[in-house]
Design a protein around this motif. Structure first.
Motif, PDB file in Angstrom:
ATOM      1  N   UNK A   2       0.721  -1.174  -0.042  1.00 23.89           N
ATOM      2  CA  UNK A   2      -0.138  -0.106   0.092  1.00 23.89           C
ATOM      3  C   UNK A   2       1.049   1.179  -0.018  1.00 23.89           C
ATOM      4  N   UNK A   3       1.645   1.339   0.767  1.00 24.66           N
ATOM      5  CA  UNK A   3       2.591   2.593   0.900  1.00 24.66           C
ATOM      6  C   UNK A   3       3.219   3.211  -0.299  1.00 24.66           C
ATOM      7  N   UNK A   4       2.663   4.436  -0.695  1.00 25.47           N
ATOM      8  CA  UNK A   4       3.269   5.308  -1.724  1.00 25.47           C
ATOM      9  C   UNK A   4       3.513   6.384  -1.015  1.00 25.47           C
ATOM     10  N   UNK A   5       4.003   7.329  -1.651  1.00 31.47           N
ATOM     11  CA  UNK A   5       4.377   8.618  -1.070  1.00 31.47           C
ATOM     12  C   UNK A   5       3.194   9.250  -0.035  1.00 31.47           C
ATOM     13  N   UNK A   6       2.009   9.335  -0.355  1.00 36.39           N
ATOM     14  CA  UNK A   6       1.024  10.034   0.703  1.00 36.39           C
ATOM     15  C   UNK A   6       1.093   9.066   1.898  1.00 36.39           C
ATOM     16  N   UNK A   7       0.866   7.765   1.647  1.00 39.72           N
ATOM     17  CA  UNK A   7       0.753   6.930   2.591  1.00 39.72           C
ATOM     18  C   UNK A   7       2.032   7.182   3.824  1.00 39.72           C
ATOM     19  N   UNK A   8       3.234   7.093   3.194  1.00 34.25           N
ATOM     20  CA  UNK A   8       4.477   7.383   3.972  1.00 34.25           C
ATOM     21  C   UNK A   8       4.340   8.727   4.579  1.00 34.25           C
ATOM     22  N   UNK A   9       4.011   9.683   4.013  1.00 29.96           N
ATOM     23  CA  UNK A   9       3.803  11.019   4.669  1.00 29.96           C
ATOM     24  C   UNK A   9       2.942  10.781   6.056  1.00 29.96           C
ATOM     25  N   UNK A  10       1.706   9.991   5.608  1.00 33.89           N
ATOM     26  CA  UNK A  10       0.976   9.964   6.822  1.00 33.89           C
ATOM     27  C   UNK A  10       1.458   9.128   7.917  1.00 33.89           C
ATOM     28  N   UNK A  11       2.233   8.173   7.473  1.00 30.34           N
ATOM     29  CA  UNK A  11       3.034   7.318   8.680  1.00 30.34           C
ATOM     30  C   UNK A  11       3.925   8.164   9.324  1.00 30.34           C
ATOM     31  N   UNK A  12       4.649   9.304   8.583  1.00 31.26           N
ATOM     32  CA  UNK A  12       5.706  10.272   9.274  1.00 31.26           C
ATOM     33  C   UNK A  12       4.834  10.919  10.276  1.00 31.26           C
ATOM     34  N   UNK A  13       3.656  11.699   9.887  1.00 30.22           N
ATOM     35  CA  UNK A  13       3.103  12.251  11.072  1.00 30.22           C
ATOM     36  C   UNK A  13       2.594  11.675  12.026  1.00 30.22           C
ATOM     37  N   UNK A  14       2.263  10.454  11.951  1.00 25.15           N
ATOM     38  CA  UNK A  14       1.588   9.358  12.877  1.00 25.15           C
ATOM     39  C   UNK A  14       2.925   9.161  13.939  1.00 25.15           C
ATOM     40  N   UNK A  15       3.907   9.099  13.125  1.00 27.75           N
ATOM     41  CA  UNK A  15       5.214   8.872  14.002  1.00 27.75           C
ATOM     42  C   UNK A  15       5.372  10.056  14.993  1.00 27.75           C
ATOM     43  N   UNK A  16       5.517  11.270  14.224  1.00 23.55           N
ATOM     44  CA  UNK A  16       5.739  12.482  14.905  1.00 23.55           C
ATOM     45  C   UNK A  16       4.606  12.673  16.161  1.00 23.55           C
TER      46      UNK A  16
END
Length: 261
Positions: free
Chosen positions: A1-15
Motif C-alpha cells: 500500500x505505501x506510496x508517497x502519501x501513505x508514507x507521509x501519513x506514517x511520518x505524521x503518525x510517528x511524530x
DNA sequence: ACATTGACCTGAGAGC
DNA sequence: TGCTCTCAGGTCAATG
C-alpha cells in the motif's frame, strides 16, 4: 500500500505518537526485513537512545536516533507503523518493535515482509545509493525540471511516473490517479505528450498527492472527483460516469476512464 | 531503452 | 467446509 502519501501519513503518525521517546529496548522479530543491519546490531545500538526528527524521500521514511544515526524504513506492499500502549493489543505482523521507557510501543508491521529497514549515517548517501530521483512532492521541482525528466523518455506515461529513478514517491495507485486527473491515457508515450499535457500532469501530480495526504489516505475522505474509490470492475468514472476500464501497464493493474483519458 | 515476466512473500476473496 | 486460483498500493533481475 505505501506510496508517497501513505508514507507521509506514517511520518505524521510517528511524530504525533512516538517522537521524542526514550527507547528501553528494541525487539527485531524477523531478519527478512533487515537490510544492511543485523538483529544483534540493532539490539546493541538502539536502546538508550531517544527517537528524534524524521524526514521522507519518496517512499522512504527516515527516523533519527539521538542525533547519532538514522533508521531508514521502506514499507514494501503491506508495511505500516502501529503505536500501542501496554494495555492495548499489538499489531498483527510486527517485524520490529520499539519498547519505550514510558511503557508504550511502536511496531513496524509488515505482513508480506517486502519492507526493509536500514541503519544509515547519511540520508543523501542513502538516497543516492538507491538511485532515487527527487521527491515527487518537492517544492523546488519546477515544471521545467519535470519536463526535463520526462520529455526525453520513450516510456509510457504511467511507467515513467512510477520510475523511482526519475521521481521518487509515485506508485501504482497514484500514477493512475494523476493521469486520470490530467486526462492522459496511461499507455500514452512521454515522447508524444504535448506541452499542455506535461503541464497538466505536473500540476495534477502535486494536487493529487497533497489531497491524498489531506484525506489521510482514506478512500472515503478523498475528493469527489477522485478515481481512487472507483478502481474496481464495474466502477464508474466520477466525472462522466462511464464504466472504468482496466489494462496492464508495466505488469500492474491500471484503471482509467476510456472517455476522459 | 523499454516492456514483459517471474521471483520475492503472505493472505484475502472468488469460484467450485 | 475446503480446495484452487488470482490478485494485492513494491522492487529487482533476467529476457526479448
Amino acid at each position: 500500500m505505501p506510496e508517497l502519501p501513505d508514507v507521509e501519513v506514517f511520518k505524521r503518525y510517528y511524530e504525533r505518537k512516538a517522537q521524542g521517546k526514550f527507547v528501553s529496548e528494541v525487539r527485531p522479530k524477523d531478519d527478512k526485513v533487515l537490510g544492511n543491519v543485523s538483529a544483534a546490531s540493532l539490539r546493541e545500538r538502539i536502546p538508550e537512545n531517544r527517537t528524534g526528527k524524521s524526514s521522507r524521500h519518496g517512499k522512504h521514511l527516515f527516523v533519527e536516533m539521538s542525533g547519532k544515526f538514522w533508521l531508514a524504513f521502506h514499507f514494501g506492499m503491506t508495511g505500516y507503523f502501529c503505536f500501542y500502549r501496554e494495555d492495548e493489543p499489538p499489531s498483527d505482523h510486527p517485524r520490529l518493535i520499539f519498547d519505550f521507557e514510558e511503557g508504550s510501543h511502536l511496531a513496524f508491521d509488515c505482513q508480506r515482509r517486502l519492507g526493509e529497514i536500514n541503519l544509515i549515517g547519511d540520508k543523501k548517501d542513502f538516497v543516492e545509493s538507491k538511485g532515487l530521483g527527487p521527491d515527487a512532492l518537492n517544492a523546488d521541482l519546477s515544471l521545467d525540471d519535470f519536463k526535463e525528466v520526462f520529455s526525453g523518455s520513450r516510456a509510457m506515461a504511467k511507467s515513467a511516473l512510477m520510475d523511482q529513478s526519475k521521481l521518487a514517491g509515485v506508485g501504482n495507485i497514484y500514477a493512475d490517479e494523476i493521469l486520470f486527473q490530467a486526462g492522459v491515457h496511461p499507455r500514452e508515450k512521454c515522447s508524444d505528450l504535448s506541452d499542455e499535457e506535461f503541464k497538466e500532469i505536473y500540476e495534477q501530480m502535486a494536487r493529487v498527492l497533497e489531497q491524498a495526504i489531506d484525506a489521510e489516505v482514506k478512500p472515503d475522505k478523498m475528493p469527489e472527483d477522485f478515481l481512487l474509490p472507483h478502481r474496481e470492475p464495474g466502477g464508474r468514472c466520477p466525472k462522466c460516469s462511464k464504466e472504468v476500464e482496466k489494462v496492464k501497464v508495466s505488469g500492474r493493474g491500471s484503471y482509467f476512464c476510456p472517455s476522459c483519458q
